[in-house]
Scaffold this active site. Structure first.
Site, PDB file in Angstrom:
ATOM      1  N   ASP A   1      71.792   5.745  63.450  1.00  0.00           N
ATOM      2  CA  ASP A   1      71.186   5.533  64.749  1.00  0.00           C
ATOM      3  C   ASP A   1      70.461   6.728  65.081  1.00  0.00           C
ATOM      4  O   ASP A   1      69.267   6.238  65.576  1.00  0.00           O
ATOM      5  CB  ASP A   1      72.218   5.416  65.633  1.00  0.00           C
ATOM      6  CG  ASP A   1      73.525   4.332  65.280  1.00  0.00           C
ATOM      7  OD1 ASP A   1      73.184   3.742  64.207  1.00  0.00           O
ATOM      8  OD2 ASP A   1      74.296   4.082  66.241  1.00  0.00           O
TER       9      ASP A   1
ATOM     10  N   GLU B   1      84.946   9.997  60.882  1.00  0.00           N
ATOM     11  CA  GLU B   1      83.963   9.084  61.127  1.00  0.00           C
ATOM     12  C   GLU B   1      82.969   9.583  60.103  1.00  0.00           C
ATOM     13  O   GLU B   1      82.074   8.918  59.482  1.00  0.00           O
ATOM     14  CB  GLU B   1      83.468   8.898  62.470  1.00  0.00           C
ATOM     15  CG  GLU B   1      82.166   8.348  62.679  1.00  0.00           C
ATOM     16  CD  GLU B   1      81.821   8.105  64.190  1.00  0.00           C
ATOM     17  OE1 GLU B   1      80.742   7.330  64.471  1.00  0.00           O
ATOM     18  OE2 GLU B   1      82.392   8.865  65.087  1.00  0.00           O
TER      19      GLU B   1
END
Length: 507
Positions: A187, A434
């Protein structure tokens, strides 16, 4: 074959403990018929997350892995797109932004065929789904056939690929374009800085960032970037999710490499269902040629994104003529992302390009086996590099998992084994984070992250890999391990993704 939630693979010793811990992460993130990336930060179902999650779940419960993919594809739009978020109606609207009331899929997406019974986003994510479906089928072919899994999934996957190959060929060169940074999955990559600079951000007062409730601001995208993300998404929504008219259109090497890999997988699914699959393999190889033609930079030794809304005949932004000007408008974006290494997963990639990518991965920009513990998301020497800020330097498990498979595919077994070991060690030590600092392995972002746990299970289950999707010339061949260059002939390579048996803001 075990068809319940009991482990298919349950080794003893330290690896068994890691296996059990990874399984518990996936159990803890399960919500009915799907799995969230993490309970706090990402409380809905994400598209490419679910594909990676299913690849790991197949080792625990093939039925649960099938259901994960069925749930996601059940939210597909009539135009073929698979939305990047499927919203859980039991989650409060303020738990995540952009929420269903921002996307307004059932109203703004009506002309594009958004489903009326479930709320989704209107953008997409990388198309790894056919590959996931094929691997899940192979985990228990008997169960798959009894449930008509492939015959139900095939038309949905074919429609998904048609959408990308036709509606999203915005550059006219055969490759799919993304219309928002969230669609590519990385992103906040520096690759998007130049295209985003043309976008007027939405006012900060017009939205509230729920992500900052769960992560340090210095590790997250800036408010300026987030305002641009919101503006792009709102404009796309207000056009009724019609493709082709926005300010952002980028051809990305990872997005297209996964499309090509999934096209090979779709060919194998077609063959399992009684067709030849030849046309799809041929299309995948044509797309591989287009990827090289449009995105390969031989001088830099890697693939770059192409900005379709900027430039004209130049090679790279600010450069003169050259290979980047071939095949239409747009310029290559001179930012080195891990996405530019990941076409290494393709079986028909030319031998010299595969060998060059391996050298680039091991060089100063990415540090494979040298400076970095895991391959970073962005150039270690780049001005925008930050080892902790979202997709601007940290290492991610899904991209390193793909790189491990690509290295193994092209005969680089030593490098693949070393990367696998680093991945497993880092997953366990970081609490299945993550993402991590690429040098130290320090955990960043959410802990107990689903695709980290799922891909850990996949590496534990079959560390050396086995052929699963192949080019038509080498359907039953073993991976070529030709000495000296680490890349065999394209006609003999298998697509090595395992045996039978977010990111981030994410919009």
């Amino acid at each position: 074959m075990v068809r319940s939630g009991a482990p298919v693979y349950d080794p003893g010793g330290p690896s068994g403990s890691l296996h059990l811990r990874a399984s518990r992460v996936l159990d803890g993130n399960r919500t009915g018929t799907s799995t969230v990336p993490s309970r706090g930060l990402y409380p809905h179902q994400w598209s490419w997350d679910s594909a990676f999650i299913a690849i790991g779940l197949r080792h625990l419960s093939p039925l649960r892995a099938q259901t994960e993919l069925e749930t996601l594809l059940g939210a597909q739009w009539a135009d073929g797109r698979v939305p990047h978020i499927v919203f859980n109606p039991s989650v409060p609207l303020d738990a995540y932004f952009p929420s269903p009331d921002f996307w307004r899929s059932s109203t703004a997406g009506r002309a594009a065929g958004a489903p009326r019974t479930v709320q989704t986003s209107g953008i997409v994510q990388p198309p790894v789904h056919a590959l996931a479906v094929w691997l899940v089928h192979r985990a228990d072919p008997g169960l798959s056939r009894a449930r008509s899994f492939l015959s139900r999934m095939y038309p949905r996957l074919a429609a998904w690929h048609r959408y990308l190959l036709h509606r999203r060929d915005l550059g006219g060169g055969g490759l799919a374009s993304v219309v928002h940074p969230w669609e590519q999955g990385m992103d906040n990559s520096p690759c998007w800085d130049a295209p985003l600079s043309r976008v007027t951000p939405a006012p900060a007062r017009s939205f509230r960032r729920a992500d900052l409730d769960h992560g340090a601001p210095e590790d997250r995208p800036t408010d300026l970037d987030y305002g641009r993300y919101v503006r792009l998404a709102a404009d796309y929504r207000d056009r009724g999710y019609a493709d082709g008219g926005g300010e952002f259109a980028v051809e990305d090497p990872l997005f297209n490499a996964l499309l090509i890999a999934s096209e090979h997988a779709l060919a194998e699914i077609a063959r399992e269902l009684g067709a030849t699959g030849t046309a799809r393999h041929a299309r995948a190889e044509r797309l591989t040629a287009a990827l090289v033609e449009r995105l390969w930079d031989p001088a830099e030794g890697m693939f770059f994104c192409r900005d379709e809304r900027s430039g004209g005949d130049g090679d790279r932004a600010g450069a003169g003529g050259g290979p980047g000007g071939r095949g239409g408008r747009g310029v290559l974006i001179p930012e080195r992302s891990v996405a530019g290494l990941l076409p290494l997963i393709l079986p028909a990639l030319p031998r010299d390009i595969a060998a060059t990518l391996v050298r680039t991965a091991g060089g100063p920009h990415f540090g494979l086996g040298e400076a970095a513990r895991l391959v970073p998301s962005y150039d270690l020497t780049g001005e925008a590099f930050d080892p902790h800020r979202y997709w601007r330097g940290p290492a991610w498990f899904n991209t390193n998992w793909l790189l491990e498979r690509g290295l193994r595919l092209h005969g680089e077994h030593g490098r693949a084994d070393a990367l696998r070991t680093a991945l497993l060690d880092t997953a366990g030590e970081s609490g299945f984070a993550e993402y991590v600092d690429p040098f130290t392995g320090e955990a960043c972002g959410a802990l107990g992250f689903s695709w980290t746990a799922a891909l850990t299970l996949d590496l534990l289950h079959e560390p050396s890999g086995a052929p699963s999707v192949v080019s038509p010339q080498g359907r039953d061949a073993l991976t070529d391990t030709a000495p000296g260059n680490g890349a065999g002939s394209a006609g003999q390579r298998t697509f090595d993704f395992g045996a039978d048996a977010k990111g981030g803001d994410r919009g």
